[in-house]
Write an enzyme that holds these catalytic residues in place. Structure first.
Site, PDB file in Angstrom:
ATOM      1  N   SER A 515      32.360 -43.620  20.520  1.00  0.00           N
ATOM      2  CA  SER A 515      31.887 -44.261  21.741  1.00  0.00           C
ATOM      3  C   SER A 515      31.370 -43.180  22.696  1.00  0.00           C
ATOM      4  CB  SER A 515      33.002 -45.111  22.357  1.00  0.00           C
ATOM      5  OG  SER A 515      32.498 -45.991  23.335  1.00  0.00           O
ATOM      6  N   HIS A 628      33.182 -52.585  17.587  1.00  0.00           N
ATOM      7  CA  HIS A 628      33.349 -51.274  18.219  1.00  0.00           C
ATOM      8  C   HIS A 628      34.755 -50.715  17.976  1.00  0.00           C
ATOM      9  CE1 HIS A 628      31.737 -48.279  20.958  1.00  0.00           C
ATOM     10  NE2 HIS A 628      32.782 -48.361  21.744  1.00  0.00           N
TER      11      HIS A 628
END
Length: 658
Positions: A515, A628
Site C-alpha cells: 500500500s 487490498h
C-alpha cells in the site's frame, strides 16, 4: 528443551487468533473468538470460546461448525450469548444459553445480518442488513449496474449493491421491523438505556463521495425518522450512550483545514437532546484508534471504544503511543487522559463489566491473547495462551527496539530483527520494511513475514517514518501534500543506520512494503540505487489514475496531493512513482490483487509494463479474487504463495549465506 525449528511460510497454518473479548455482565466470564486457518478447505474457521475471569478453568468451546462464528454479545441478564454465524451461507444471528447448549437461529434476513446489539431489557436485537439486493440473483444474471453517485465501490464490499439499513428483531417471535430506509447506509447501532432510541452512524453529506463525512443519528426504536445528533464537520462514529442516557459519546474529528484527514481522532460527547458536541481529548496529542499498529497475524473484529464506566464518570478508548496501543481512561467531565494498560503490547480490543477490564493484546513474539484486570489495570491475569505450544517449537528472532535521528532532528523509532542463527563476525543481507497508511504504524505486534525473512537468513528493519501515528499530530501530518520528502529521508536514514551495523552487508540491502509501503518502495527505487532488490505490494503508482479508480480516490487525492488532477496536474505527477520510473534500475517484484479496490490492480500494471519496457528486471504477481487485504485476510494458500515468492525474489538478487 527440544530443538526449535526454523519458521516456514506454511507455519501460517499453525497460528490461532483471538479477537473480540466480551466480559459477561457480572464480570465472571469472557467470551471471545478463536480463528484458525483450515488448510484442506483453504478457509478461515472461527468459533466462540468462554473462559472464567479468575482463570479457574480452561477455556471452553461454545460453538461448533465448519464455518465462522463471530461477534459474541452477552444478553443484559447474562443468561444468553448472541453471535453471528455463516453456517447457513448468509450470516445470521444466533443465541445460545450462557452455560452452553444448542444455538437458536434468531434472524432470517435475506441478505444476512450483522453488527448486532441487545436491547437493554434483552427482548430485542438491533442489527444491520442490506436491502435493495435480490439474494437469489447470480452475478452472471446481472445485465447492468446503474450508479448516480461516485462512491460505488468499497475495498471491503467490492462493487456496492443495495444499502445497509437498521432492523430490530423480537426474540420471542419472528417479528422484525426495518427502521431506516432510503439511499443512505446505516451502521454501528447502540441502544439507549431506556430502550427507546438507537444511535447509528450514517453519511448523508451530499459530497460524501469526495470527503466521507459521517454523523451520529438517533432512530426511535418503535419507528420514526432519524434525527441528526452531531453537528461538526468530519467523521463521527462509534456512538455509545452514557449509563443515564443523557449523553452520547463518539469518536471523530472536525476536519480542520490545516490537518484534514490527518487529524487525530478525538473523543467527543453530545447531549442526547441535541446541542454542541464537546471534545474531551483536546490537548492530548494522540489519536483514538485500535487499528493503527500493523500486523499480518491477527484476524477478526475488535472494539476500540468508547466504553462508559458503569458510573458514567469515565470513558475508555484505545490509542497508540510509540508503537504500543493501550487502553486509556478519559474523565467524562473533562480532565487528564490516563493510561490504564501498559507495557510493550498492542491492545486490539477490550470490554468492561463492573470493575473489570478484558483485553485482547498482541506482542512482538505473540499474535495475541486474552487478559483480564481491574478497571484501573491492576491485578492483570492472562486467560489464554493459544499459541504458546506452537511458538515454543519455533526458532523466533526477538525484535530489538532501535532509534535514530533523521533530517530536521526527527527522532525515528524502529525495531531490528536479526537473522536466525546470527553469529558475530558474519555479514548478512537486510530488508527494510515500510508500513501502509501512511497514517498507521509498526509496533508491538507479531509479524509472520518478518520472522520468515529472519529464518531464511535476512535481517529485518521496520521503522515508523514521519507520517506514522503514535508520535503526535505534527509528526503525522507533516508529509501531507509532500510525500517523498521527509518520509523518504527517514527511510534513507534507516538505510544509513543499517549500514553502520557491522553485521549488515551494505551491498545486500533490500526494501519492501505494501500500500503506502509499496508506494514508498517504488518511490525509493526511483530516487536511489542503494537498494539491491525491492518488493512492492498493492501499491499506488499513479495518483492521477488512482483518483478515478480507487474507492477513496477523490477524497484521498484531494487531501494528500491537493486539488484535483486537472487543477493540479504537476502535483499529481510529482508524487507519482510512475513519473520517476525511468530512473529505476533495481530489480523490482510487483505484487497486486485483482479485486483490490483501494489501490486497483491497474496501479501495479502500469509500473510492471513500464519497467518491462525499460528493461529493468521485474515480474508481476496477480492474485485473483483478492482485495487490498491479501496479506492479512486473503485465502491461506495465496498468502503462503505470496510469502514464498517474496523470499524467492530476495534470494535471487541478494541471497543470504553468500
Amino acid at each position: 528443551m527440544p530443538d526449535r525449528t526454523l519458521i516456514t511460510a506454511t507455519d501460517l497454518y499453525g497460528y490461532r487468533y483471538t479477537s473480540d473479548p466480551q466480559l459477561s455482565p457480572d464480570g465472571a466470564r469472557v467470551a471471545y473468538v478463536l480463528t484458525h486457518l483450515d488448510r484442506e478447505e483453504d478457509e478461515y474457521r472461527s468459533a466462540i470460546y468462554v473462559v472464567p475471569s479468575d482463570r479457574g478453568a480452561e477455556p471452553r468451546r461454545y460453538t461448533y461448525g465448519a464455518k465462522r462464528d463471530t461477534t459474541p454479545r452477552w444478553s443484559p441478564d447474562g443468561r444468553g450469548l448472541l453471535f453471528v454465524s455463516d453456517r447457513e451461507e448468509k450470516p445470521q444471528l444466533y443465541v445460545l444459553p450462557a452455560d452452553g447448549g444448542e444455538a437458536r437461529k434468531v434472524t432470517s434476513a435475506p441478505n444476512g445480518a450483522g453488527d448486532p446489539a441487545w436491547s437493554p431489557e434483552g427482548t430485542r436485537v438491533a442489527f444491520i442488513s442490506r436491502t435493495g439486493v435480490d439474494p437469489e440473483e447470480e452475478p452472471k444474471d446481472i445485465v447492468v449496474l446503474h450508479y448516480t453517485e461516485a462512491h460505488f465501490k468499497d475495498d471491503a464490499q467490492g462493487i456496492k449493491r443495495g444499502r445497509g439499513h437498521l432492523f430490530v428483531q423480537e426474540l420471542d417471535s419472528e417479528d422484525v421491523t426495518q427502521l431506516t430506509e432510503g439511499e443512505d447506509d446505516y451502521a454501528e447501532p447502540a441502544w439507549s438505556p431506556d430502550g427507546e432510541m438507537i444511535a447509528v452512524v450514517s453519511s448523508q453529506d451530499p459530497e460524501r463521495a469526495f470527503r466521507r463525512y459521517s454523523d451520529v443519528y438517533l432512530v426511535p426504536a418503535s419507528g420514526g425518522q432519524p434525527t441528526k445528533l452531531t453537528t461538526d464537520k468530519g467523521p463521527s462514529f462509534a456512538p455509545a450512550f452514557s449509563p443515564d442516557g443523557r449523553t452520547v459519546a463518539y469518536l471523530g474529528h472536525a476536519d480542520p483545514p490545516e490537518t484534514g484527514l490527518s487529524t487525530n481522532t478525538g473523543l467527543w460527547t453530545v447531549p442526547t437532546e441535541g446541542g454542541e458536541p464537546r471534545p474531551l481529548t483536546v490537548g492530548w496529542d494522540r489519536s483514538a484508534s485500535n487499528e493503527d499498529v500493523n500486523s499480518d497475524s491477527r484476524f477478526g473484529a475488535n472494539d476500540g471504544g468508547p466504553v462508559w464506566s458503569p458510573d458514567g464518570a469515565c470513558l475508555y478508548i484505545t490509542a497508540t503511543d510509540h508503537g504500543a496501543t493501550r487502553v486509556y481512561a478519559v474523565p467524562s467531565g473533562g480532565g487528564e487522559v490516563q493510561a490504564v494498560t501498559g507495557g510493550g503490547r498492542t491492545v486490539y480490543g477490550f470490554s468492561i463489566a463492573g470493575n473489570r477490564l478484558a483485553t485482547m493484546a498482541a506482542e512482538l513474539l505473540n499474535p495475541g491473547d486474552i487478559y483480564v484486570s481491574a478497571l484501573d489495570g491492576s491485578g492483570e491475569t492472562q486467560l489464554t495462551r493459544v499459541n504458546a505450544a506452537f511458538l515454543a517449537g519455533l526458532a523466533l528472532s526477538a525484535p530489538e527496539a532501535i532509534a535514530f535521528t533523521s533530517t530536521e532532528g526527527a527522532e525515528i523509532q524502529g525495531w531490528l530483527v536479526r537473522p536466525a542463527g546470527y553469529r558475530e563476525g558474519e555479514r548478512y543481507p537486510l530488508v527494510i520494511e515500510v508500513h501502509g497508511g501512511p497514517h498507521t504504524a509498526y509496533g508491538h505486534a507479531y509479524f509472520h513475514e518478518f520472522q520468515l525473512l529472519a529464518a531464511r537468513g535476512y535481517g529485518v528493519l521496520f521503522t515508523n517514518p514521519r507520517g506514522s501515528t503514535g508520535y503526535g499530530q505534527d509528526f503525522t501530518a507533516c508529509i501531507v501534500k509532500d510525500w517523498g520528502t521527509r518520509d523518504f529521508a527517514d527511510v534513507m536514514a534507516a538505510a544509513d543506520w543499517a549500514e553502520e551495523q557491522p553485521w549488515v552487508d551494505r551491498e545486500r540491502i533490500g526494501i519492501g512494503g505494501g500500500s503506502y509501503g509499496g508506494w514508498m518502495t517504488a518511490w525509493a527505487l526511483g530516487h536511489t540505487t542503494r537498494f539491491r532488490a525491492g518488493v512492492t505490494q498493492c501499491l499506488l503508482s499513479n495518483w492521477s489514475s488512482f483518483y478515478g479508480t480507487s474507492d477513496i480516490g477523490p477524497m484521498f487525492g484531494e487531501w494528500m496531493v491537493g486539488g484535483t488532477p486537472w487543477d493540479n496536474p504537476q502535483g499529481y505527477a510529482r508524487m507519482s512513482p510512475i513519473t520517476h520510473v525511468a530512473q529505476i534500475r533495481t530489480p523490482l517484484l510487483v505484487i497486486h490483487s485483482e479485486e483490490d479496490h483501494r489501490c486497483p490492480v491497474e496501479q501495479g500494471e502500469q509500473l510492471f509494463v513500464s519497467l518491462s519496457r525499460l528493461g529493468v528486471p521485474t515480474e508481476f504477481l496477480r492474485f485473483p479474487q483478492e482485495s487490498h487485504g491479501l496479506t492479512r485476510g486473503g485465502k491461506p494458500k495465496r498468502r503462503v504463495e505470496n510469502l514464498e515468492r517474496i523470499i524467492d525474489w530476495f534470494d535471487r538478487y541478494m541471497p543470504a549465506g553468500t
